[in-house]
Design a protein around this motif. Structure first.
Motif, PDB file in Angstrom:
ATOM      1  N   PRO A   7       0.815  -1.225   0.000  1.00 24.54           N
ATOM      2  CA  PRO A   7       0.000   0.000   0.000  1.00 24.54           C
ATOM      3  C   PRO A   7       0.844   1.267   0.000  1.00 24.54           C
ATOM      4  CG  PRO A   7      -0.838  -1.577   1.599  1.00 24.54           C
ATOM      5  CD  PRO A   7       0.478  -2.093   1.147  1.00 24.54           C
ATOM      6  N   GLU A   8       1.995   1.236   0.704  1.00 22.86           N
ATOM      7  CA  GLU A   8       2.871   2.413   0.752  1.00 22.86           C
ATOM      8  C   GLU A   8       3.556   2.621  -0.600  1.00 22.86           C
ATOM      9  OE1 GLU A   8       2.384   3.946   3.478  1.00 22.86           O
ATOM     10  OE2 GLU A   8       1.719   2.352   4.811  1.00 22.86           O
ATOM     11  N   LEU A   9       4.053   1.533  -1.189  1.00 26.34           N
ATOM     12  CA  LEU A   9       4.752   1.616  -2.472  1.00 26.34           C
ATOM     13  C   LEU A   9       3.833   2.077  -3.587  1.00 26.34           C
ATOM     14  CD1 LEU A   9       6.824  -1.691  -2.429  1.00 26.34           C
ATOM     15  CD2 LEU A   9       7.710   0.629  -2.249  1.00 26.34           C
ATOM     16  N   LEU A  10       2.554   1.762  -3.453  1.00 30.59           N
ATOM     17  CA  LEU A  10       1.617   2.046  -4.523  1.00 30.59           C
ATOM     18  C   LEU A  10       1.473   3.538  -4.786  1.00 30.59           C
ATOM     19  CD1 LEU A  10      -0.081   0.341  -6.420  1.00 30.59           C
ATOM     20  CD2 LEU A  10      -2.007   0.576  -4.843  1.00 30.59           C
ATOM     21  N   LEU A  11       1.774   4.388  -3.793  1.00 31.33           N
ATOM     22  CA  LEU A  11       1.713   5.822  -4.015  1.00 31.33           C
ATOM     23  C   LEU A  11       2.675   6.219  -5.130  1.00 31.33           C
ATOM     24  CD1 LEU A  11       0.695   8.672  -3.277  1.00 31.33           C
ATOM     25  CD2 LEU A  11       2.572   8.803  -1.633  1.00 31.33           C
ATOM     26  N   GLY A  12       3.901   5.693  -5.071  1.00 34.85           N
ATOM     27  CA  GLY A  12       4.876   5.993  -6.114  1.00 34.85           C
ATOM     28  C   GLY A  12       4.415   5.509  -7.477  1.00 34.85           C
ATOM     29  N   ASP A  13       3.878   4.301  -7.521  1.00 35.74           N
ATOM     30  CA  ASP A  13       3.347   3.767  -8.774  1.00 35.74           C
ATOM     31  C   ASP A  13       2.234   4.661  -9.313  1.00 35.74           C
ATOM     32  OD1 ASP A  13       4.833   1.489  -9.279  1.00 35.74           O
ATOM     33  OD2 ASP A  13       3.616   0.226  -7.990  1.00 35.74           O
ATOM     34  N   ALA A  14       1.340   5.060  -8.428  1.00 33.43           N
ATOM     35  CA  ALA A  14       0.179   5.858  -8.834  1.00 33.43           C
ATOM     36  C   ALA A  14       0.612   7.189  -9.430  1.00 33.43           C
ATOM     37  CB  ALA A  14      -0.732   6.090  -7.624  1.00 33.43           C
ATOM     38  N   LEU A  15       1.514   7.888  -8.734  1.00 31.76           N
ATOM     39  CA  LEU A  15       1.961   9.197  -9.215  1.00 31.76           C
ATOM     40  C   LEU A  15       2.715   9.059 -10.527  1.00 31.76           C
ATOM     41  CD1 LEU A  15       3.047  10.840  -5.848  1.00 31.76           C
ATOM     42  CD2 LEU A  15       0.930  11.182  -7.131  1.00 31.76           C
ATOM     43  N   PHE A  16       3.550   8.002 -10.613  1.00 25.18           N
ATOM     44  CA  PHE A  16       4.276   7.802 -11.868  1.00 25.18           C
ATOM     45  C   PHE A  16       3.298   7.548 -13.008  1.00 25.18           C
ATOM     46  CE2 PHE A  16       5.907   5.054 -15.145  1.00 25.18           C
ATOM     47  CZ  PHE A  16       6.954   5.829 -15.617  1.00 25.18           C
ATOM     48  N   ASN A  17       2.340   6.643 -12.797  1.00 27.15           N
ATOM     49  CA  ASN A  17       1.398   6.314 -13.860  1.00 27.15           C
ATOM     50  C   ASN A  17       0.624   7.530 -14.336  1.00 27.15           C
ATOM     51  OD1 ASN A  17       1.505   3.563 -14.698  1.00 27.15           O
ATOM     52  ND2 ASN A  17       0.806   2.952 -12.674  1.00 27.15           N
ATOM     53  N   TYR A  18       0.203   8.373 -13.391  1.00 30.93           N
ATOM     54  CA  TYR A  18      -0.584   9.548 -13.782  1.00 30.93           C
ATOM     55  C   TYR A  18       0.278  10.569 -14.512  1.00 30.93           C
ATOM     56  CZ  TYR A  18      -4.223  13.044 -13.809  1.00 30.93           C
ATOM     57  OH  TYR A  18      -5.166  13.949 -14.236  1.00 30.93           O
ATOM     58  N   PHE A  19       1.394  10.947 -13.888  1.00 34.39           N
ATOM     59  CA  PHE A  19       2.161  12.065 -14.427  1.00 34.39           C
ATOM     60  C   PHE A  19       3.039  11.688 -15.617  1.00 34.39           C
ATOM     61  CE2 PHE A  19       1.021  13.756 -10.236  1.00 34.39           C
ATOM     62  CZ  PHE A  19       0.465  14.960 -10.648  1.00 34.39           C
ATOM     63  N   ALA A  20       3.396  10.417 -15.750  1.00 37.75           N
ATOM     64  CA  ALA A  20       4.165  10.005 -16.922  1.00 37.75           C
ATOM     65  C   ALA A  20       3.342  10.183 -18.193  1.00 37.75           C
ATOM     66  CB  ALA A  20       4.615   8.554 -16.785  1.00 37.75           C
ATOM     67  N   GLU A  21       2.013  10.138 -18.066  1.00 34.21           N
ATOM     68  CA  GLU A  21       1.142  10.410 -19.209  1.00 34.21           C
ATOM     69  C   GLU A  21       0.759  11.883 -19.266  1.00 34.21           C
ATOM     70  OE1 GLU A  21      -3.239   9.017 -20.870  1.00 34.21           O
ATOM     71  OE2 GLU A  21      -2.039   7.576 -19.723  1.00 34.21           O
ATOM     72  N   TRP A  22       0.602  12.507 -18.097  1.00 37.11           N
ATOM     73  CA  TRP A  22       0.145  13.902 -18.033  1.00 37.11           C
ATOM     74  C   TRP A  22       1.226  14.885 -18.477  1.00 37.11           C
ATOM     75  CZ3 TRP A  22       1.811  18.173 -15.198  1.00 37.11           C
ATOM     76  CH2 TRP A  22       0.933  19.253 -15.135  1.00 37.11           C
ATOM     77  N   ILE A  23       2.473  14.665 -18.069  1.00 39.90           N
ATOM     78  CA  ILE A  23       3.538  15.632 -18.353  1.00 39.90           C
ATOM     79  C   ILE A  23       3.751  15.836 -19.852  1.00 39.90           C
ATOM     80  CG2 ILE A  23       6.029  16.082 -18.139  1.00 39.90           C
ATOM     81  CD1 ILE A  23       5.853  14.900 -15.291  1.00 39.90           C
ATOM     82  N   PRO A  24       3.881  14.776 -20.657  1.00 40.85           N
ATOM     83  CA  PRO A  24       4.065  15.017 -22.095  1.00 40.85           C
ATOM     84  C   PRO A  24       2.875  15.736 -22.742  1.00 40.85           C
ATOM     85  CG  PRO A  24       4.615  12.754 -21.547  1.00 40.85           C
ATOM     86  CD  PRO A  24       3.960  13.349 -20.336  1.00 40.85           C
ATOM     87  N   GLU A  25       1.660  15.503 -22.210  1.00 40.81           N
ATOM     88  CA  GLU A  25       0.479  16.174 -22.741  1.00 40.81           C
ATOM     89  C   GLU A  25       0.517  17.672 -22.470  1.00 40.81           C
ATOM     90  OE1 GLU A  25      -2.605  12.415 -22.040  1.00 40.81           O
ATOM     91  OE2 GLU A  25      -2.807  14.256 -20.871  1.00 40.81           O
ATOM     92  N   ASN A  26       1.076  18.047 -21.321  1.00 42.73           N
ATOM     93  CA  ASN A  26       1.052  19.450 -20.895  1.00 42.73           C
ATOM     94  C   ASN A  26       2.384  20.171 -21.055  1.00 42.73           C
ATOM     95  OD1 ASN A  26      -1.751  19.944 -19.373  1.00 42.73           O
ATOM     96  ND2 ASN A  26      -1.094  17.839 -19.020  1.00 42.73           N
ATOM     97  N   TYR A  27       3.475  19.428 -21.131  1.00 45.80           N
ATOM     98  CA  TYR A  27       4.804  20.013 -21.323  1.00 45.80           C
ATOM     99  C   TYR A  27       5.531  19.263 -22.442  1.00 45.80           C
ATOM    100  CZ  TYR A  27       4.011  22.246 -16.791  1.00 45.80           C
ATOM    101  OH  TYR A  27       3.495  22.990 -15.754  1.00 45.80           O
ATOM    102  N   PRO A  28       5.149  19.517 -23.698  1.00 40.03           N
ATOM    103  CA  PRO A  28       5.731  18.771 -24.819  1.00 40.03           C
ATOM    104  C   PRO A  28       7.261  18.835 -24.873  1.00 40.03           C
ATOM    105  CG  PRO A  28       3.856  20.095 -25.538  1.00 40.03           C
ATOM    106  CD  PRO A  28       4.137  20.493 -24.126  1.00 40.03           C
ATOM    107  N   LEU A  29       7.840  19.933 -24.388  1.00 39.14           N
ATOM    108  CA  LEU A  29       9.294  20.068 -24.433  1.00 39.14           C
ATOM    109  C   LEU A  29      10.003  19.035 -23.567  1.00 39.14           C
ATOM    110  CD1 LEU A  29       9.682  23.969 -24.346  1.00 39.14           C
ATOM    111  CD2 LEU A  29      10.018  22.454 -26.308  1.00 39.14           C
ATOM    112  N   LEU A  30       9.259  18.447 -22.620  1.00 40.63           N
ATOM    113  CA  LEU A  30       9.870  17.459 -21.725  1.00 40.63           C
ATOM    114  C   LEU A  30       9.760  16.027 -22.269  1.00 40.63           C
ATOM    115  CD1 LEU A  30       8.703  18.817 -18.252  1.00 40.63           C
ATOM    116  CD2 LEU A  30      10.938  19.055 -19.306  1.00 40.63           C
ATOM    117  N   LYS A  31       9.178  15.875 -23.444  1.00 38.89           N
ATOM    118  CA  LYS A  31       9.028  14.529 -24.003  1.00 38.89           C
ATOM    119  C   LYS A  31      10.349  13.768 -24.119  1.00 38.89           C
ATOM    120  CE  LYS A  31       4.653  14.875 -26.512  1.00 38.89           C
ATOM    121  NZ  LYS A  31       3.987  14.843 -27.831  1.00 38.89           N
ATOM    122  N   PRO A  32      11.441  14.433 -24.551  1.00 42.05           N
ATOM    123  CA  PRO A  32      12.712  13.691 -24.630  1.00 42.05           C
ATOM    124  C   PRO A  32      13.162  13.137 -23.278  1.00 42.05           C
ATOM    125  CG  PRO A  32      12.851  15.734 -25.866  1.00 42.05           C
ATOM    126  CD  PRO A  32      11.568  15.798 -25.103  1.00 42.05           C
TER     127      PRO A  32
END
Length: 387
Positions: free
Chosen positions: A164-189
């Motif tokens: 349950p504790e580790l899942l926080l890291g998984d959750a944030l990664f899963n959300y923001f790994a998709e969200w960041i490229p959508e909102n900050y295209p320059l960070l795609k590389p």
């Protein structure tokens, strides 16, 4: 998620279990310790840092080589930062405690590379460092910290009770790994170095952490209400969680102002006004953590309410307070500051004070980016009224 007012930060173990022998070598999984420090962690989230840190020092005395006490101290400073992330006065203290926690975790990990608890603290330490670096727009360093967090998160797997504790890291990664490229295209590389994310899965995982974790439960709720409010456009879900958090931790200024914001967003005006007035009162009385950033939010909601009921003088009073709080916290580019200026300019036009109105609109144009709605509104008012 099923959050209710009956949920406590930790599910208290049955009394009998406190006397059972520990079957785990890991301090994080010590149910007796969790039972003991529930009050301390609750105190921290309720901004009673004196009580929390006194208890954390006791744990540090009992477990001088363990990263947990230093990490909890760092978390307390993180929440001091969170109420106004533009203020950097706590950065060094936060990073100092975090670095010491990481050093202790690295020592444990070097002694035993199979130590799941050491890997967990390194994952959490790098994760929080990445959060601060991201707030400071140090994207490359934040990505490096995130990559380290992922590495140690993988190494800490295998202890079922950590899940349950580790899942926080998984959750944030899963959300923001998709969200960041959508909102900050320059960070795609940069993101190309990471696995792919999944926002929907990330939200599901956050809900699970918010229901089942001990140490990371409140952090998961924090992310949930922020994402529901801003990214997922689910204001009632955001209100549900922020209402619970404000009830549980009534002296936490971040949860307080978020609760007021979500009440305002869904149109529950009477309650929004009540909470906003209480926030301003606590600022005047000098409560811990209540400062200009919270005041800017609360004053704007009150200005909106007074304008809505036709009380122009009071609306002006609160919009001017919004401006004052915004300048005090150097938040001139924030939405509430800019929209308060637009409202003041509009009121000035209605009162025939065109020169004053022009000053307000020029100030908007000075601080707002051209694509900001407030900038567009200011331009339109200037053009329409030939100011």
């Amino acid at each position: 998620m099923g959050i209710s007012t009956e949920i406590s930060l930790a599910q208290s173990p049955p009394a009998d279990s406190l006397y059972e022998a520990n079957v785990s070598p890991y301090l994080l999984l010590d149910r007796g310790l969790q039972y003991r420090i529930t009050k301390s962690i609750n105190s921290m989230y309720n901004f009673d840092f004196e009580t929390a840190e006194r208890d954390f020092r006791v744990i540090a005395y009992q477990y001088p080589e363990h990263p947990l006490p230093e990490f909890l101290m760092a978390l307390g400073y993180w929440w001091r930062i969170e109420i106004d992330v533009t203020n950097e006065k706590y950065d060094d203290l936060f990073l100092g405690y975090l670095d010491r926690a990481n050093e202790k975790a690295e020592t444990l990990y070097d002694l035993d590379p199979t130590n799941k608890e050491a890997a967990f603290f390194l994952a959490a330490g790098y994760g929080f460092k990445g959060r601060l670096l991201a707030e400071r727009k140090s994207w490359t360093k934040a990505a490096w910290a995130g990559k380290n967090a992922l590495k140690y998160m993988e190494l800490s797997r295998g202890e079922e009770e950590f899940n349950p504790e580790l899942l926080l890291g998984d959750a944030l990664f899963n959300y923001f790994a998709e969200w960041i490229p959508e909102n900050y295209p320059l960070l795609k590389p940069v993101l190309a170095l990471f696995p792919k994310g999944n926002k929907e899965l990330g939200l599901q995982q956050l809900e699970e952490v918010a229901s089942n974790a001990f140490y990371t439960r409140i952090e998961a709720m924090y992310f949930l209400f922020r994402l529901y409010a801003s990214e997922e456009k689910k204001p009632y879900e955001a209100l549900r969680i922020s209402s619970y958090l404000h009830e549980k931790f009534p002296n936490n200024p971040y949860f307080h102002r978020s609760y007021a914001r979500h009440l305002y967003t869904v149109g529950r005006w009477v309650e929004a006004v009540e909470e906003s007035e209480e926030i301003l009162k606590r600022i005047d009385e000098g409560w811990e953590g209540y400062e200009s950033n919270s005041g800017r939010h609360a004053a704007f909601y009150l200005g909106q309410f007074e304008e809505r009921i036709g009380n122009r003088d009071k609306a002006k009073y609160y919009y001017l307070k919004t401006i004052s709080y915004g300048e005090e916290s150097e938040s001139q580019e924030s939405g509430y500051y800019l929209h308060a200026l637009v409202q003041l300019g509009q009121i000035a036009l209605e009162e025939g004070q065109n020169k004053l109105a022009k000053e307000y609109f020029k100030k908007v144009k000075k601080y707002a980016k051209r694509k900001h709605p407030a900038h567009q509104a200011a331009r339109d008012f200037i053009k329409k009224n030939k100011l």
